[in-house]
Write an enzyme that holds these catalytic residues in place. Structure first.
Site, PDB file in Angstrom:
ATOM      1  CG  HIS A 106     -19.272 -17.613  40.524  1.00  0.00           C
ATOM      2  ND1 HIS A 106     -19.238 -18.602  39.849  1.00  0.00           N
ATOM      3  CD2 HIS A 106     -19.526 -17.097  40.313  1.00  0.00           C
ATOM      4  CE1 HIS A 106     -19.447 -18.272  38.762  1.00  0.00           C
ATOM      5  NE2 HIS A 106     -19.884 -16.629  39.239  1.00  0.00           N
ATOM      6  CG  PHE A 142     -17.888 -10.556  40.829  1.00  0.00           C
ATOM      7  CD1 PHE A 142     -18.703 -10.968  40.063  1.00  0.00           C
ATOM      8  CD2 PHE A 142     -17.288 -11.185  41.728  1.00  0.00           C
ATOM      9  CE1 PHE A 142     -19.461 -12.980  39.558  1.00  0.00           C
ATOM     10  CE2 PHE A 142     -16.882 -13.146  42.142  1.00  0.00           C
ATOM     11  CZ  PHE A 142     -18.362 -12.783  41.473  1.00  0.00           C
ATOM     12  CG  HIS A 153     -24.152 -10.627  37.998  1.00  0.00           C
ATOM     13  ND1 HIS A 153     -24.371 -10.465  37.256  1.00  0.00           N
ATOM     14  CD2 HIS A 153     -23.444 -11.223  38.488  1.00  0.00           C
ATOM     15  CE1 HIS A 153     -24.725 -11.756  36.729  1.00  0.00           C
ATOM     16  NE2 HIS A 153     -23.794 -13.460  37.488  1.00  0.00           N
ATOM     17  CD  GLU A 154     -22.409 -14.180  42.018  1.00  0.00           C
ATOM     18  OE1 GLU A 154     -23.373 -14.922  42.614  1.00  0.00           O
ATOM     19  OE2 GLU A 154     -22.140 -13.970  40.121  1.00  0.00           O
ATOM     20  CE  LYS A 160     -28.619 -15.348  36.857  1.00  0.00           C
ATOM     21  NZ  LYS A 160     -27.074 -16.032  36.067  1.00  0.00           N
ATOM     22  CG  HIS A 161     -27.921 -15.851  41.859  1.00  0.00           C
ATOM     23  ND1 HIS A 161     -27.955 -16.900  41.364  1.00  0.00           N
ATOM     24  CD2 HIS A 161     -26.291 -15.431  41.460  1.00  0.00           C
ATOM     25  CE1 HIS A 161     -27.140 -16.755  40.637  1.00  0.00           C
ATOM     26  NE2 HIS A 161     -26.442 -16.278  40.226  1.00  0.00           N
TER      27      HIS A 161
END
Length: 198
Positions: free
Chosen positions: A44, A96, A99-100, A103-104
């Site tokens: 994830h 995806f 996004h990862e 954000k991170h």
């Protein structure tokens, strides 16, 4: 490069059959899943985390470079870090990963290639208690015991395996006991249902 001010990583692993439950008509990756996802957890994300239970997010930096996934290796990303909401042929498949990263990853102190490559390199494995109990049940203790240090096991509706959160040291990316702030996220009872694909 000096690392930003965070304490450790949470390496979040997803159980795709649980994510796909109720979404078979909506998500291409659920309709036609990789055989590997039937017995293995997938990435994830690898998330910088503070000991107090909060985390940095959306740090400064560019969005995902469209060339980065190919540099990392698309086969490895498709297999281990899938976007089941899209078909690999879809233009938005990389959303995806974007996004990862945004954000991170931007808070990790790593560049894009390092972030994704490192995550795939240190990806924790899937406990035998998961892979050998698909369409059945496993004890939460057996799943936790598949890792060398304390992890948090997440369940959908308190019953169905959805995620495993593994904690890694910031500097050496070695497994460490997840602190109580991560353990509090555990949402499973003593017996965990391990769904399979339909």
């Amino acid at each position: 490069m000096s690392l930003p001010n965070f304490d450790f990583y949470v390496f979040a692993l997803s159980w795709q059959p649980s994510f796909c439950s109720g979404n078979y008509g909506s998500y291409p990756g659920c309709t036609d899943p990789s055989p590997s996802w039937s017995a293995n957890l997938t990435v994830h994300g690898m998330w910088p985390q503070y000991l107090n239970g909060t985390w940095p997010q959306d740090c400064a930096g560019p969005g995902l470079d469209p060339a980065t996934p190919a540099e990392v290796g698309l086969d490895g990303l498709y297999l281990n870090w899938p976007n089941v909401k899209a078909s690999v042929a879809d233009a938005d498949y990389a959303d995806f990963w974007d996004h990862e990263w945004t954000k991170h990853g931007t808070c990790s102190g790593l560049d894009q290639l390092e972030y994704f490559s490192t995550a795939l390199d240190v990806m924790p494995g899937t406990p035998e208690a998961v892979g050998s109990n698909v369409h059945g049940n496993a004890t939460r203790a057996a799943i936790e015991g598949g890792y060398p240090r304390r992890v948090a096991v997440e369940c959908r509706d308190g019953t169905y395996l959805s995620d495993v959160l593994v904690c890694l040291t910031k500097d050496t990316l070695e497994p460490m006991d997840c602190p109580g702030t991560v353990g509090e996220e555990g949402s499973c009872g003593d017996v965990v249902a391990v769904e399979g694909f339909q």
